[in-house]
Write a protein that holds these residues in place. Sequence first.
Motif, PDB file in Angstrom:
ATOM      1  N   LEU A   1       0.822  -1.205   0.000  1.00 26.85           N
ATOM      2  CA  LEU A   1       0.000   0.000   0.000  1.00 26.85           C
ATOM      3  C   LEU A   1       0.853   1.249   0.000  1.00 26.85           C
ATOM      4  N   ARG A   2       1.934   1.201   0.727  1.00 27.02           N
ATOM      5  CA  ARG A   2       2.766   2.387   0.776  1.00 27.02           C
ATOM      6  C   ARG A   2       4.214   1.971   0.800  1.00 27.02           C
TER       7      ARG A   2
ATOM      8  N   GLN B   1      -6.342  -0.296  -4.326  1.00 26.67           N
ATOM      9  CA  GLN B   1      -5.926   0.632  -5.382  1.00 26.67           C
ATOM     10  C   GLN B   1      -6.530   2.008  -5.149  1.00 26.67           C
ATOM     11  N   THR B   2      -7.816   2.003  -4.808  1.00 25.76           N
ATOM     12  CA  THR B   2      -8.493   3.263  -4.514  1.00 25.76           C
ATOM     13  C   THR B   2      -7.782   3.992  -3.389  1.00 25.76           C
TER      14      THR B   2
ATOM     15  N   ASP C   1      -4.361   8.321  -1.439  1.00 25.36           N
ATOM     16  CA  ASP C   1      -3.116   8.642  -0.753  1.00 25.36           C
ATOM     17  C   ASP C   1      -2.272   9.583  -1.600  1.00 25.36           C
ATOM     18  N   GLN C   2      -2.191   9.289  -2.903  1.00 22.82           N
ATOM     19  CA  GLN C   2      -1.418  10.123  -3.821  1.00 22.82           C
ATOM     20  C   GLN C   2      -1.971  11.544  -3.874  1.00 22.82           C
ATOM     21  N   ILE C   3      -3.300  11.594  -3.984  1.00 12.71           N
ATOM     22  CA  ILE C   3      -3.948  12.909  -4.095  1.00 12.71           C
ATOM     23  C   ILE C   3      -3.717  13.715  -2.818  1.00 12.71           C
ATOM     24  N   THR C   4      -3.854  13.058  -1.700  1.00 16.04           N
ATOM     25  CA  THR C   4      -3.647  13.737  -0.414  1.00 16.04           C
ATOM     26  C   THR C   4      -2.216  14.216  -0.295  1.00 16.04           C
TER      27      THR C   4
ATOM     28  N   THR D   1       1.683  18.436   0.089  1.00 16.13           N
ATOM     29  CA  THR D   1       3.050  18.895  -0.194  1.00 16.13           C
ATOM     30  C   THR D   1       3.115  20.026  -1.215  1.00 16.13           C
ATOM     31  N   GLU D   2       2.209  19.977  -2.240  1.00 11.36           N
ATOM     32  CA  GLU D   2       2.403  20.939  -3.333  1.00 11.36           C
ATOM     33  C   GLU D   2       1.495  22.157  -3.300  1.00 11.36           C
TER      34      GLU D   2
END
Lengths: 260, 257
Positions: A259-260, B238-239, B244-247, B252-253
Amino acid sequence: MNTTFRIGSSGLKYHQKNLDVIGNNIANVNTYGFKTERMSFSSQLYTSMQGNPRPAQDAERTGEPLIEGQDIMTGHGVRTASVDTLFEQGAPYSTDNPMDYAIVGEGMFGLLTGSGEKRYTRTGNFIISMEGNKPFLKTTQGDYVTDTKGKKIQVPYKSGGEIDFSKLSPSIGIFVFPNKYALEQAGGNTYVETIQSGKAIPADGKKANRPEILQSFLEGSSVDISRQMVDLIVAQKAFQFSAKVVQVGDEVEQIVNSLR
Amino acid sequence: MVRGFYTAGSGMLTQQKIMNTVGQNMTNSQTAGYKKGTLLTNTFDQELLIRLEKDNVDNLTANNEIGASIIRYPDKLIADHEQGGLDETSRAYDMALLGEGFFVVQKGDKQLLTRNGQFTIDTETYLCLPTGERVLNTSGQPIKLPNDTFKVDVNGTITDGRSKKGSLMIVKPTNYEMISRTEEGFFINDDVNNENALVGVQGETAVMQGYYERSNVDIGQEMTSIMEASRAFQSCSQTMKMIDQITLKTVTELGKV
């Protein structure tokens, strides 16, 4: 997560044991006096999944009585409950050996081991063994065959040096049990009595009738090979599916770790 | 965003519980008298709706009133009481039921229901399961059967030669939703206050001696279910990764100085 593994691995372990029992049956398809065994399963301990605290909270809100036991239970796989012996009559095979005996019906030959323990068997291929100058009736494994009173049998001879079968055959002791299914296997095709099987009753016509004894016959194995082959395939499939459950558990762990 | 974590997370946890239930069915494909279980799931917003507005459910829609937080959780474990196939063993202590109903066994002071008829006797010669629970007769008492010569007729009446040994207690619940699984894998009647919760089967069910009832697990169906649950688990994870990526981007950006 761990639960899935445990469920799958319990399946692997106990279905493997089932394969052992069935394999043993198949290997003994030609063993005289052998009785088929089967394994019976039971599902493993169930614990609460704790997925839904609703029952208690619902009861509080609505004031209706709480119904116990509506919790969601998950099992932890399978386990062996027992291995049972199925006492089916085997077909008698004709041999040309007058020292071979087969029982047709209920009952077992009584044996006395060298250490004085009582055993019982359906396998009747007896031999004569000399001790000093006395001939005793024994099995091929060295246990003494007993009469209805549990004593060793000394083989009677006729004046011409021949064995007197008219006296020997009726003297061989046959014993019946209140519950033969609870007899314990003692190895070498022999059984011992247990509390559940009840004490051996001599079949001397008083408490139990003497079954038919065939001379120059041996009772064949009671294994039905076609049934055992089907059971073998089914057990193998069950093992395979348990392996699939372990596999799925593993995939889940893999996904979580990535997951990470 | 955080809500998304909970949604995906609840999906993963629930699919795991489904996999446990299906796995349990798969490993018990050989257990006598086993009844397969199915886990029903529900979504939290529907659940909250039902609890808040019990009588008015039809008039409300989930999204308008509560908001789009959807948590999936395991709701009920139902057992499929379909008849399993019968297998002949000609062993005197093996019994199977053809039709609805359960044998009643005693464990401590509880009466439990089971379809597993692979009986034996214990050290006091009472009829019992291999795991020790004693089988009860119609008077609620255990049965002594020291001799294996007994016969059981289709109504459950036990006779040994000329002596009668009583009858097996066979009962069925009036409402199958009021029985649930216990820790030991049996069923128990939850509706203890209702005297008519368990009724006799009155000639509708036959007791077959020398047979046992196979597990009613359909392996093909269970394989499909476990694959489905495994893939659903994967999709949820996957969701979660995407959220997680979006957060991460947000944290950070955006709003960087």
